[in-house]
Design an enzyme around this catalytic site. Structure first.
Site, PDB file in Angstrom:
ATOM      1  N   ASP A   8       0.896  -1.272   0.344  1.00  0.00           N
ATOM      2  CA  ASP A   8      -0.243  -0.055  -0.041  1.00  0.00           C
ATOM      3  C   ASP A   8       0.970   1.695  -0.450  1.00  0.00           C
ATOM      4  O   ASP A   8       1.571   1.120  -0.004  1.00  0.00           O
ATOM      5  CB  ASP A   8      -0.749   0.020   1.013  1.00  0.00           C
ATOM      6  CG  ASP A   8      -1.796   1.352   1.115  1.00  0.00           C
ATOM      7  OD1 ASP A   8      -2.307   1.704   0.104  1.00  0.00           O
ATOM      8  OD2 ASP A   8      -1.892   1.566   2.378  1.00  0.00           O
ATOM      9  N   ASP A  10      -0.354   4.707   1.197  1.00  0.00           N
ATOM     10  CA  ASP A  10      -0.452   6.205   1.946  1.00  0.00           C
ATOM     11  C   ASP A  10      -0.356   5.710   3.703  1.00  0.00           C
ATOM     12  O   ASP A  10      -1.187   4.276   3.558  1.00  0.00           O
ATOM     13  CB  ASP A  10      -1.466   7.380   1.195  1.00  0.00           C
ATOM     14  CG  ASP A  10      -1.911   8.060   0.558  1.00  0.00           C
ATOM     15  OD1 ASP A  10      -0.264   8.169   0.179  1.00  0.00           O
ATOM     16  OD2 ASP A  10      -2.756   7.563  -0.148  1.00  0.00           O
TER      17      ASP A  10
END
Length: 178
Positions: A8, A10
């Protein structure tokens, strides 16, 4: 066999914001994250980013700004001696009924097709349950980091059976390479 790690963005690679990361200036790497990605690629792993970017659909930033953030991220990883093999993002909002917005596995399937690899037994590293669920639907090994929304995810305590818990991406890479 090529090994795959799906990250991922952020809260895992860069600092997250409840108000969205909207510009290249707001895209600030978590200390050690770009070096951790470099260690993965140096060890022969393919590294893919899978990130929900509903800020596009919400009008918080445009494609040009997103591309600039990804260029900064890529340049920092390359400066550390590594590479990102692919960046995949969902541009849709939560009500768009797409199949690519995590926790749905559409982005993971895009990665599998792009690399002609199965994501089964690949690692997926995220800071929220939805990141991990997208990977688990494809047989990935889930790693939750405490950075970003990770502590909130841990506090809820739901859906974390069999999940490896790490302090940050550098710690997760130690686990993967260890």
């Amino acid at each position: 066999m090529t090994q795959l790690v799906i990250l991922d963005r952020d809260g895992v690679i860069n600092q997250d914001s409840d108000h969205y990361v909207k510009s290249v200036d707001e895209w600030i790497p978590i200390p050690g994250s770009t070096e951790a990605i470099a260690r993965l690629s140096q060890a022969g792993y393919k590294v893919a980013i899978a990130t929900n970017q509903s800020g596009l659909a919400r009008g918080y930033f445009d494609q040009q700004q997103l591309d600039a953030m990804h260029a900064k991220m890529t340049a920092l990883v390359e400066a550390a001696g590594g590479r990102i093999d692919g960046i995949f993002f969902c541009p849709h909002g939560p009500d768009d009924r797409c199949d690519c917005r995590k926790p749905l596995p559409g982005m993971i399937h895009q990665i599998e097709q792009a690399f002609d690899l199965s994501a089964e037994r690949a690692y997926i590293v995220g800071d929220s349950l939805r990141d991990l669920q997208a990977g688990q639907a494809c047989g990935c090994i889930p790693i939750l980091v405490r950075t970003g929304k990770g502590e909130r995810t841990l506090a809820k305590g739901e859906g974390l059976d069999g999940v490896i818990i790490c302090n940050d991406l550098a710690d997760a890479v130690d686990q993967i390479l260890g």
